[in-house]
Write an enzyme that holds these catalytic residues in place. Sequence first.
Site, PDB file in Angstrom:
ATOM      1  N   TYR A  48     -16.295  12.670  12.636  1.00 38.41           N
ATOM      2  CA  TYR A  48     -16.971  12.375  11.374  1.00 38.41           C
ATOM      3  C   TYR A  48     -18.380  12.982  11.366  1.00 38.41           C
ATOM      4  O   TYR A  48     -18.771  13.640  10.394  1.00 38.41           O
ATOM      5  CB  TYR A  48     -17.048  10.864  11.164  1.00 38.41           C
TER       6      TYR A  48
ATOM      7  N   SER B 290     -24.001  11.958   4.875  1.00 41.85           N
ATOM      8  CA  SER B 290     -24.156  10.710   5.626  1.00 41.85           C
ATOM      9  C   SER B 290     -25.376  10.829   6.523  1.00 41.85           C
ATOM     10  O   SER B 290     -25.782  11.939   6.885  1.00 41.85           O
ATOM     11  CB  SER B 290     -22.911  10.461   6.481  1.00 41.85           C
TER      12      SER B 290
ATOM     13  N   LYS C 137     -20.002  15.972   8.885  1.00 33.88           N
ATOM     14  CA  LYS C 137     -21.180  15.788   8.046  1.00 33.88           C
ATOM     15  C   LYS C 137     -22.330  16.709   8.462  1.00 33.88           C
ATOM     16  O   LYS C 137     -23.094  17.179   7.603  1.00 33.88           O
ATOM     17  CB  LYS C 137     -21.614  14.323   8.062  1.00 33.88           C
TER      18      LYS C 137
END
Length: 254
Positions: free
Chosen positions: A159, A146, A163
């Site tokens: 999150y 991402s 990543k």
Amino acid sequence: MTLPTTPSFRLDGKRALVTGGTRGIGLGAAVALAEAGAAVTIAARTARDIEAVIQQMVAAALTAEGVALDITDTGTVQAFVNDVEPFDILVNSAGTARHSDFADITPEDYRAVMDVNLAATLFVSQAVAGRLVAAGRPGAIIHISSQMGHVGGPRRAVYAASKHAVEGLTKAMAIELGAHNIRVNTVCPTFVETELTARNLSDPDFRRWVLSKIKLGRLGRVEDLMGPIVFLASDAAALITGTSLLVDGGWTAE
């Protein structure tokens, strides 16, 4: 003078495994790889969803099969990979997110995200790479990361952490697997309109904020990721490993 020849983007004769391949970016990856000639195996939790996708792909004259697999169950993953011919290409697309203010993050949220986004990515890759090394075959491993693996964002601490960790994992894997001609890279999309992002993007204020950060002025589409995935899987990317292909519309340009 001899003119150079463009390396092929075709994947004929290659076997590809795509996790999370029944929806969103994973589905796009499965279709793109199959269109380029690969024999694709889709791994996902729900057999019914797999069957529906496989039927559509076969009807489109694409070579595809599926396996119902919990990618967080390391033993089951290893047993499956050991029981089939080695995969030349792996796309780790399965992912999850639990967004909240930093102060509200729970241990359950942390484990749920890290188990899928990081641990499963590591151990599925380990299983696939191990078979390739044992067989003396080259390969390409692609993690769907991402833009949040390169920047941060509000309500995205876990999150983004997962990543960023995948980006580090990619570089370390590339160093160790390079001697075996196994390339490891990430594709890093901006916000793509999928089931995973639909709820957040339905908030008008959030959607405006996202669009204000994307220099090309639009959200991503699954189709925007399909070409980059095929590229990184193919001989056209034969000297590319340990890096990120940002498909972010310019989000990280500043």
